[in-house]
Design an enzyme around this catalytic site. Structure first.
Site, PDB file in Angstrom:
ATOM      1  N   MET A 283       0.823  -1.094   0.030  1.00 13.25           N
ATOM      2  CA  MET A 283       0.090   0.217   0.069  1.00 13.25           C
ATOM      3  C   MET A 283       0.833   1.377  -0.007  1.00 13.25           C
ATOM      4  O   MET A 283       0.169   2.251   0.428  1.00 13.25           O
ATOM      5  CB  MET A 283      -0.892   0.091   1.165  1.00 13.25           C
ATOM      6  CG  MET A 283      -1.949  -1.078   1.368  1.00 13.25           C
ATOM      7  SD  MET A 283      -3.496  -0.796   2.126  1.00 13.25           S
ATOM      8  CE  MET A 283      -2.906  -0.783   3.680  1.00 13.25           C
TER       9      MET A 283
ATOM     10  N   LEU B  55       6.768   3.093   1.558  1.00  9.70           N
ATOM     11  CA  LEU B  55       7.678   1.990   1.575  1.00  9.70           C
ATOM     12  C   LEU B  55       8.764   2.239   2.639  1.00  9.70           C
ATOM     13  O   LEU B  55       9.346   3.251   3.086  1.00  9.70           O
ATOM     14  CB  LEU B  55       8.089   1.823   0.219  1.00  9.70           C
ATOM     15  CG  LEU B  55       7.162   1.548  -0.914  1.00  9.70           C
ATOM     16  CD1 LEU B  55       7.788   1.179  -2.244  1.00  9.70           C
ATOM     17  CD2 LEU B  55       6.424   0.327  -0.626  1.00  9.70           C
TER      18      LEU B  55
ATOM     19  N   HIS C 135       9.175  -3.639   3.275  1.00 13.06           N
ATOM     20  CA  HIS C 135       8.659  -3.871   1.952  1.00 13.06           C
ATOM     21  C   HIS C 135       9.875  -4.126   0.951  1.00 13.06           C
ATOM     22  O   HIS C 135       9.777  -4.869   0.323  1.00 13.06           O
ATOM     23  CB  HIS C 135       7.949  -2.393   1.442  1.00 13.06           C
ATOM     24  CG  HIS C 135       6.678  -2.001   2.278  1.00 13.06           C
ATOM     25  ND1 HIS C 135       6.862  -0.787   2.777  1.00 13.06           N
ATOM     26  CD2 HIS C 135       5.654  -2.637   2.165  1.00 13.06           C
ATOM     27  CE1 HIS C 135       5.591  -0.847   3.372  1.00 13.06           C
ATOM     28  NE2 HIS C 135       4.676  -1.605   3.045  1.00 13.06           N
TER      29      HIS C 135
ATOM     30  N   GLN D 127     -10.297  -2.687   2.429  1.00 13.47           N
ATOM     31  CA  GLN D 127      -9.861  -3.335   3.625  1.00 13.47           C
ATOM     32  C   GLN D 127      -9.982  -2.589   4.725  1.00 13.47           C
ATOM     33  O   GLN D 127      -9.386  -2.767   5.695  1.00 13.47           O
ATOM     34  CB  GLN D 127      -8.633  -3.992   3.343  1.00 13.47           C
ATOM     35  CG  GLN D 127      -7.284  -3.084   3.196  1.00 13.47           C
ATOM     36  CD  GLN D 127      -6.125  -3.699   2.941  1.00 13.47           C
ATOM     37  OE1 GLN D 127      -6.096  -4.063   1.692  1.00 13.47           O
ATOM     38  NE2 GLN D 127      -5.035  -3.804   3.695  1.00 13.47           N
TER      39      GLN D 127
ATOM     40  N   LYS E 273       5.160 -10.025   9.261  1.00 16.87           N
ATOM     41  CA  LYS E 273       4.445  -9.102  10.331  1.00 16.87           C
ATOM     42  C   LYS E 273       3.068  -9.253  10.140  1.00 16.87           C
ATOM     43  O   LYS E 273       2.613  -9.025  11.379  1.00 16.87           O
ATOM     44  CB  LYS E 273       4.882  -7.597   9.784  1.00 16.87           C
ATOM     45  CG  LYS E 273       4.026  -6.464   9.883  1.00 16.87           C
ATOM     46  CD  LYS E 273       4.559  -5.796  11.248  1.00 16.87           C
ATOM     47  CE  LYS E 273       3.793  -4.513  11.526  1.00 16.87           C
ATOM     48  NZ  LYS E 273       3.083  -4.127  10.917  1.00 16.87           N
TER      49      LYS E 273
HETATM   50  P1  AMP Z   1       1.529  -2.841   3.467  1.00 18.05           P
HETATM   51  O1  AMP Z   1       2.124  -1.800   2.466  1.00 18.05           O
HETATM   52  O2  AMP Z   1       1.268  -2.418   5.018  1.00 18.05           O
HETATM   53  O3  AMP Z   1       0.036  -3.567   2.971  1.00 18.05           O
HETATM   54  O4  AMP Z   1       2.506  -4.303   3.407  1.00 18.05           O
HETATM   55  C1  AMP Z   1       2.713  -4.777   2.160  1.00 18.05           C
HETATM   56  C2  AMP Z   1       3.370  -6.069   2.476  1.00 18.05           C
HETATM   57  O5  AMP Z   1       4.880  -5.817   3.410  1.00 18.05           O
HETATM   58  C3  AMP Z   1       2.827  -7.058   3.333  1.00 18.05           C
HETATM   59  O6  AMP Z   1       3.127  -8.196   2.908  1.00 18.05           O
HETATM   60  C4  AMP Z   1       3.632  -6.755   4.584  1.00 18.05           C
HETATM   61  O7  AMP Z   1       3.387  -7.912   5.506  1.00 18.05           O
HETATM   62  C5  AMP Z   1       4.780  -6.443   4.447  1.00 18.05           C
HETATM   63  N1  AMP Z   1       5.379  -5.732   5.451  1.00 18.05           N
HETATM   64  C6  AMP Z   1       4.973  -4.633   6.097  1.00 18.05           C
HETATM   65  N2  AMP Z   1       5.708  -4.421   7.272  1.00 18.05           N
HETATM   66  C7  AMP Z   1       6.529  -5.470   7.095  1.00 18.05           C
HETATM   67  C8  AMP Z   1       7.587  -5.414   7.993  1.00 18.05           C
HETATM   68  N3  AMP Z   1       8.358  -4.815   9.002  1.00 18.05           N
HETATM   69  N4  AMP Z   1       8.552  -6.645   7.726  1.00 18.05           N
HETATM   70  C9  AMP Z   1       8.447  -7.298   6.923  1.00 18.05           C
HETATM   71  N5  AMP Z   1       7.303  -7.463   5.782  1.00 18.05           N
HETATM   72  C10 AMP Z   1       6.611  -6.327   5.849  1.00 18.05           C
END
Ligand code: AMP
Length: 311
Positions: free
Chosen positions: A28, A31, A35, A59, A152
């Site tokens: 989303m 970054l 990410h 969501q 996470k």
């Molecule tokens: P989001 O932008 O929050 O939807 O996250 C996108 C992807 O990045 C998802 O698969 C999250 O689980 C992963 N993600 C977010 N934060 C972390 C983190 N601290 N460590 C590893 N993966 C992450």
């Protein structure tokens, strides 16, 4: 690096690069290193890496932070360019949910398997339907061979894994460990909301989870006492605890007696910011060899195969 805004543009890319093995990192935006760890794995393991940036409205609940969710497309692009990402898929909401859109993918809970109704699902009704729907759409729109997700969001990984199995997506899932700040705070786009004392208070989540892990690895087995003490510590640090649960890593069912491996997960509010974190606790021997090996992280779904029509 090319920014793609329309599915039709991507279809033209696929047609040209028929033989390419494609890795997708759904995000989303806003970054951070969490990410980027997924991006680096995708870059290493595929011919072509596409990172999607889409703040998915379905969501978010009506009272949640959709409007103020951090957006930083230019900085995101600079980071992705540095990682030598090939494509950024950055669709408008209309491209993903055009007028008349009516279909939703729901991983249904049942009495003995409340997967989407427990933990975050209990406090964010409809959240995982939104996640499953957008991930299904991204898979159908972008046709990746492998998709990368962070542990996470452990429950999200479990829900997507279930959906991919149930609907025969033929996309391989790779789940990667949580990336943390030096002091232990799990990286999250929402950490941008945390200022001053809130940033300090947010540390309680990882500190308490690490404490739980240390207690268990040192041999303590008095499960409910550990949980009660952990809850007390959490309550002292944050403004509100939504849940603190110890669950079976393979199905996320709450444990009523001790077992390893287990996952300890929590969701808490610090001020108005909702934070989640978890630790996967495996037995010391296994832990040494492979820290994050649990059924969710080890399970291989149906091997990836090309599922787009040739030409
Ligand atoms: P989001 O932008 O929050 O939807 O996250 C996108 C992807 O990045 C998802 O698969 C999250 O689980 C992963 N993600 C977010 N934060 C972390 C983190 N601290 N460590 C590893 N993966 C992450």
């Amino acid at each position: 690096m090319r920014v793609i805004r329309r599915v039709s543009e991507w279809q033209a890319v696929l047609k040209r690069r028929k033989a390419a093995v494609i890795g997708l990192v759904p995000t989303m935006g806003a970054l951070h290193e969490g990410h980027l760890s997924l991006v680096r794995a995708a870059r290493k393991e595929n011919d072509v890496t596409v990172v999607s940036i889409f703040v998915n409205p379905t969501q978010f609940g009506p009272k949640e932070d959709l409007k103020k969710y951090p957006r930083s497309f230019r900085q995101d692009c600079a980071k992705l360019k540095k990682e030598k990402v090939d494509y950024v898929f950055y669709p408008a909401a209309q491209e993903v949910y055009p007028e008349g859109f009516k279909t939703s993918v729901a991983v249904a809970p049942s009495a003995d398997d409340p997967l989407t109704r427990s933990l975050c699902g209990k406090f964010r009704p409809g959240h995982f339907d939104g996640v499953a729907t957008v991930v299904a759409k991204l898979f159908n729109m972008l046709k990746p061979d492998t998709a990368y997700f962070g542990l996470k969001d452990y429950q999200q990984c479990a829900v997507i894994w279930r959906m991919v199995q149930d609907l025969n997506f033929g996309v391989r899932l790779r789940t990667l460990p949580t990336v943390r700040e030096k002091d232990g705070l799990a990286m999250s786009s929402r950490n941008a909301y945390l200022q001053g004392r809130s940033r300090q208070r947010a540390l309680s989540l990882s500190q308490v989870l690490f404490w739980v892990r240390a207690e268990i690895l040192s041999g303590r087995r008095d499960f409910s006492a550990i949980r009660a003490a952990a809850l007390q510590k959490l309550k002292a640090g944050v403004d509100r605890v939504q849940y603190l649960e110890f669950v079976d890593p393979s199905n996320l069912r709450p444990l009523n007696k001790f077992q390893l491996p287990l996952v300890a997960l929590t969701a808490c509010y610090v001020g108005k910011t909702r934070l989640i974190d978890n630790v996967i606790i495996t037995s010391p021997q296994k832990g040494k060899m492979r820290q994050h090996a649990t059924p969710i992280t080890e399970r291989k779904n149906s091997r990836c195969h090309r599922h787009r029509s040739p030409g």
